[in-house]
Scaffold this active site. Structure first.
Site, PDB file in Angstrom:
ATOM      1  N   VAL A   1      41.254  51.187  34.147  1.00  0.00           N
ATOM      2  CA  VAL A   1      42.401  51.858  33.526  1.00  0.00           C
ATOM      3  C   VAL A   1      43.593  50.917  33.455  1.00  0.00           C
ATOM      4  CG1 VAL A   1      44.023  53.800  33.720  1.00  0.00           C
ATOM      5  CG2 VAL A   1      41.607  54.137  34.285  1.00  0.00           C
ATOM      6  N   CYS A   2      43.773  50.102  34.483  1.00  0.00           N
ATOM      7  CA  CYS A   2      44.951  49.228  34.583  1.00  0.00           C
ATOM      8  C   CYS A   2      45.168  48.341  33.348  1.00  0.00           C
ATOM      9  CB  CYS A   2      44.879  48.380  35.847  1.00  0.00           C
ATOM     10  SG  CYS A   2      44.843  49.359  37.359  1.00  0.00           S
TER      11      CYS A   2
END
EC number: 1.11.1.26
Length: 187
Positions: free
Chosen positions: A46-47
């Site tokens: 996700v980062c």
């Protein structure tokens, strides 16, 4: 305990930006608007989508007089390696702070102690170094940088127009409110 209205605590950290290592302290957040975006770890899932989305809004944020700082508990060396290996992170032009000592993450109260990682926390800081807005998400929930732009515009408006407040869904140029006894119960 909320950090809203509190000045940033002192710290010193190494960071990566545009091919160079630089030192960052709480003093960098003063004299301009700042966004500090904590995320759990480099080389994850996700980062990079969040940091790329933030990069896509970076020019707009710069036009608003905002500097952006991303922070994870990785080192500035890891940030450089990630920048060189990820297509999404390779686009990032803003400052990437390394926090292996966990001082910055603790100062912002986003450190997950048992994991040594930071929560997904976003902080809007005014030119006095005071926190004006906080958003913290669970690890699996990514953030939307376009909503961050609207929050900054509202924070800047309120700072520049004492006595006025921005209602829900306020957009730049929209109506504001002037809290008063006469307004109580009329909304």
């Amino acid at each position: 305990m909320s950090l809203i209205g509190k000045e940033i605590l002192p710290f010193k950290a190494s960071a990566f930006q545009k091919g160079k290592f630089i030192d960052i302290t709480e003093e960098n957040f003063k004299g301009q608007w700042s966004v500090v975006c904590f995320y759990p770890a480099d080389f994850t899932f996700v980062c990079p989508t969040e940091l790329e989305d933030l990069q896509n809004q970076y020019a707009t944020l710069k036009e608003l007089g905002v500097e952006v700082y991303s922070v994870s508990t990785d080192t500035h060396f890891t940030h450089k390696a990630w920048h060189e290996n990820s297509p999404a992170i390779g686009k990032v032009e803003y400052i990437m702070i390394g926090d292996p000592s966990h001082v910055v993450s603790r100062n912002f109260d986003v450190l997950i102690e048992e994991d040594g990682l930071a929560d997904r926390g976003t902080f809007i800081i005014d030119p006095d170094g005071v926190v004006q807005a906080v958003e913290i998400n669970a690890g699996g929930i990514g953030r939307d940088a376009s909503s961050l732009v609207n929050k900054i515009k509202a924070a800047q408006y309120v700072r520049n127009h004492p006595g006025e407040v921005c209602p829900a869904k306020w957009q730049e140029g929209g109506d504001t409110l002037k809290p008063s006894l006469d307004l109580v119960g009329k909304i």
